[in-house]
Design a protein around this motif. Structure first.
Motif, mmCIF file in Angstrom:
data_model
loop_
_atom_site.group_PDB
_atom_site.id
_atom_site.type_symbol
_atom_site.label_atom_id
_atom_site.label_comp_id
_atom_site.label_asym_id
_atom_site.label_seq_id
_atom_site.Cartn_x
_atom_site.Cartn_y
_atom_site.Cartn_z
ATOM 1 N N LEU A 137 59.415 18.631 -0.548
ATOM 2 C CA LEU A 137 58.772 19.703 -1.302
ATOM 3 C C LEU A 137 58.045 19.109 -2.500
ATOM 4 C CD1 LEU A 137 58.402 22.764 -1.841
ATOM 5 C CD2 LEU A 137 60.528 22.669 -3.160
ATOM 6 N N VAL A 138 56.795 19.490 -2.670
ATOM 7 C CA VAL A 138 55.998 19.000 -3.786
ATOM 8 C C VAL A 138 55.193 20.155 -4.359
ATOM 9 C CG1 VAL A 138 54.112 18.271 -2.269
ATOM 10 C CG2 VAL A 138 54.371 17.214 -4.528
ATOM 11 N N GLN A 139 54.982 20.125 -5.648
ATOM 12 C CA GLN A 139 54.163 21.165 -6.275
ATOM 13 C C GLN A 139 52.691 20.855 -6.096
ATOM 14 O OE1 GLN A 139 55.430 21.572 -10.406
ATOM 15 N NE2 GLN A 139 56.576 23.411 -9.857
ATOM 16 N N ALA A 140 51.910 21.880 -5.986
ATOM 17 C CA ALA A 140 50.465 21.709 -5.919
ATOM 18 C C ALA A 140 50.003 20.923 -7.134
ATOM 19 C CB ALA A 140 49.774 23.067 -5.871
ATOM 20 N N GLY A 141 49.126 19.947 -6.881
ATOM 21 C CA GLY A 141 48.646 19.105 -7.968
ATOM 22 C C GLY A 141 49.498 17.888 -8.229
ATOM 23 N N GLY A 142 50.630 17.788 -7.554
ATOM 24 C CA GLY A 142 51.507 16.640 -7.718
ATOM 25 C C GLY A 142 51.087 15.490 -6.818
ATOM 26 N N SER A 143 52.061 14.725 -6.358
ATOM 27 C CA SER A 143 51.753 13.634 -5.439
ATOM 28 C C SER A 143 52.967 13.356 -4.568
ATOM 29 C CB SER A 143 51.343 12.362 -6.189
ATOM 30 O OG SER A 143 52.418 11.879 -6.962
ATOM 31 N N LEU A 144 52.691 12.781 -3.408
ATOM 32 C CA LEU A 144 53.740 12.461 -2.446
ATOM 33 C C LEU A 144 53.229 11.332 -1.575
ATOM 34 C CD1 LEU A 144 56.551 13.723 -1.649
ATOM 35 C CD2 LEU A 144 55.341 14.881 0.207
ATOM 36 N N ARG A 145 54.107 10.410 -1.220
ATOM 37 C CA ARG A 145 53.691 9.327 -0.344
ATOM 38 C C ARG A 145 54.538 9.337 0.923
ATOM 39 N NH1 ARG A 145 53.562 2.740 -1.068
ATOM 40 N NH2 ARG A 145 55.817 2.962 -0.716
ATOM 41 N N ILE B 140 44.983 6.613 3.050
ATOM 42 C CA ILE B 140 45.778 5.924 4.056
ATOM 43 C C ILE B 140 45.687 4.429 3.793
ATOM 44 C CG2 ILE B 140 43.871 5.811 5.733
ATOM 45 C CD1 ILE B 140 45.974 6.188 7.955
ATOM 46 N N SER B 141 46.792 3.748 3.968
ATOM 47 C CA SER B 141 46.818 2.297 3.762
ATOM 48 C C SER B 141 47.874 1.702 4.685
ATOM 49 C CB SER B 141 47.122 1.951 2.305
ATOM 50 O OG SER B 141 48.401 2.426 1.927
ATOM 51 N N ARG B 142 47.851 0.390 4.803
ATOM 52 C CA ARG B 142 48.854 -0.271 5.643
ATOM 53 C C ARG B 142 49.185 -1.627 5.045
ATOM 54 N NH1 ARG B 142 46.545 -0.574 11.455
ATOM 55 N NH2 ARG B 142 48.521 -1.656 11.856
ATOM 56 N N ASP B 143 50.380 -2.065 5.326
ATOM 57 C CA ASP B 143 50.830 -3.390 4.924
ATOM 58 C C ASP B 143 51.422 -4.024 6.174
ATOM 59 O OD1 ASP B 143 52.156 -5.651 3.971
ATOM 60 O OD2 ASP B 143 52.748 -4.685 2.110
ATOM 61 N N ASN B 144 50.627 -4.832 6.843
ATOM 62 C CA ASN B 144 51.089 -5.426 8.091
ATOM 63 C C ASN B 144 52.248 -6.392 7.866
ATOM 64 O OD1 ASN B 144 49.263 -3.932 9.543
ATOM 65 N ND2 ASN B 144 47.770 -5.593 9.749
ATOM 66 N N GLY B 145 52.310 -6.969 6.678
ATOM 67 C CA GLY B 145 53.430 -7.854 6.372
ATOM 68 C C GLY B 145 54.747 -7.101 6.309
ATOM 69 N N LYS B 146 54.692 -5.843 5.872
ATOM 70 C CA LYS B 146 55.885 -4.999 5.802
ATOM 71 C C LYS B 146 55.998 -4.073 7.002
ATOM 72 C CE LYS B 146 56.224 -4.957 0.754
ATOM 73 N NZ LYS B 146 56.272 -4.113 -0.470
ATOM 74 N N ASN B 147 55.032 -4.216 7.914
ATOM 75 C CA ASN B 147 55.091 -3.419 9.137
ATOM 76 C C ASN B 147 55.112 -1.923 8.834
ATOM 77 O OD1 ASN B 147 55.036 -3.955 11.916
ATOM 78 N ND2 ASN B 147 57.139 -3.251 12.145
ATOM 79 N N SER B 148 54.261 -1.492 7.904
ATOM 80 C CA SER B 148 54.281 -0.101 7.479
ATOM 81 C C SER B 148 52.874 0.432 7.249
ATOM 82 C CB SER B 148 55.083 0.062 6.185
ATOM 83 O OG SER B 148 56.446 -0.253 6.378
ATOM 84 N N VAL B 149 52.741 1.734 7.405
ATOM 85 C CA VAL B 149 51.512 2.430 7.074
ATOM 86 C C VAL B 149 51.891 3.607 6.183
ATOM 87 C CG1 VAL B 149 51.599 3.875 9.150
ATOM 88 C CG2 VAL B 149 49.421 3.481 8.024
ATOM 89 N N TYR B 150 50.996 3.972 5.270
ATOM 90 C CA TYR B 150 51.298 4.966 4.264
ATOM 91 C C TYR B 150 50.220 6.046 4.195
ATOM 92 C CZ TYR B 150 54.050 0.932 2.810
ATOM 93 O OH TYR B 150 54.900 -0.158 2.788
ATOM 94 N N LEU B 151 50.607 7.198 3.706
ATOM 95 C CA LEU B 151 49.658 8.255 3.384
ATOM 96 C C LEU B 151 49.995 8.748 1.985
ATOM 97 C CD1 LEU B 151 47.276 9.971 4.477
ATOM 98 C CD2 LEU B 151 48.970 11.740 4.994
ATOM 99 N N GLN B 152 49.155 8.389 1.035
ATOM 100 C CA GLN B 152 49.329 8.848 -0.334
ATOM 101 C C GLN B 152 48.631 10.187 -0.479
ATOM 102 O OE1 GLN B 152 51.033 7.316 -3.012
ATOM 103 N NE2 GLN B 152 50.654 9.300 -3.980
ATOM 104 N N MET B 153 49.402 11.202 -0.827
ATOM 105 C CA MET B 153 48.871 12.544 -0.973
ATOM 106 C C MET B 153 48.784 12.861 -2.461
ATOM 107 S SD MET B 153 51.258 14.313 1.971
ATOM 108 C CE MET B 153 50.483 15.914 1.789
ATOM 109 N N SER B 154 47.569 12.974 -2.964
ATOM 110 C CA SER B 154 47.341 13.318 -4.361
ATOM 111 C C SER B 154 46.728 14.711 -4.438
ATOM 112 C CB SER B 154 46.417 12.296 -5.021
ATOM 113 O OG SER B 154 46.987 11.004 -4.973
ATOM 114 N N SER B 155 47.101 15.425 -5.465
ATOM 115 C CA SER B 155 46.620 16.799 -5.647
ATOM 116 C C SER B 155 46.762 17.629 -4.378
ATOM 117 C CB SER B 155 45.166 16.788 -6.124
ATOM 118 O OG SER B 155 45.053 16.110 -7.360
#
Length: 122
Positions: A11-19, A70-85
């Motif tokens: 759960l995140v508030q509008a205008g916040g951020s979540l990854r 969206i970003s990825r770190d192949n060294g950490k074997n991960s992909v991310y989605l940074q959600m802003s606002s």
């Protein structure tokens, strides 16, 4: 076989951020293009963002462009989605996907996670 596990929803508030994070397991993760999709109740699954296997190119749905990254770190074997606002209309279950093609269509992705719920309160 590639298995995808999403995390970071909540759960995140509008205008916040979540990854959101996606941790694929599989010997050839670095060669897969990755995407994020979402599905709200009663609606079809829709494209959110994609990143090419090398991380050099990204692609976004118009609805999230400028707010999500969206970003990825192949060294950490991960992909991310940074959600802003985030907005209440971003509320959905978010899915990570992997495929050999780089695009916005569901059929272009072979492997899918189980999804993580994101709820944006106003």
């Amino acid at each position: 076989q590639v298995q995808l596990i999403e995390s970071g929803g909540g759960l995140v508030q509008a205008g916040g951020s979540l990854r959101l994070s996606c941790a694929p397991s599989g010997r050839t993760f670095n060669l897969y293009n990755m995407g994020w999709f979402r599905q709200a109740p009663g609606k079809e699954r829709e494209f959110v963002a994609a990143i090419i296997w090398s991380g050099d190119s990204t692609y976004y749905a118009d609805s999230v462009k400028g707010r999500f990254t969206i970003s990825r770190d192949n060294g950490k074997n991960s992909v991310y989605l940074q959600m802003s606002s985030p907005k209440p209309e971003d509320t959905a279950t978010y899915f990570c996907a992997a495929g050999s093609r780089f695009g916005r269509h569901i059929y272009e992705y072979t492997y899918w996670g189980q999804g993580t719920q994101v709820t944006v309160s106003s």
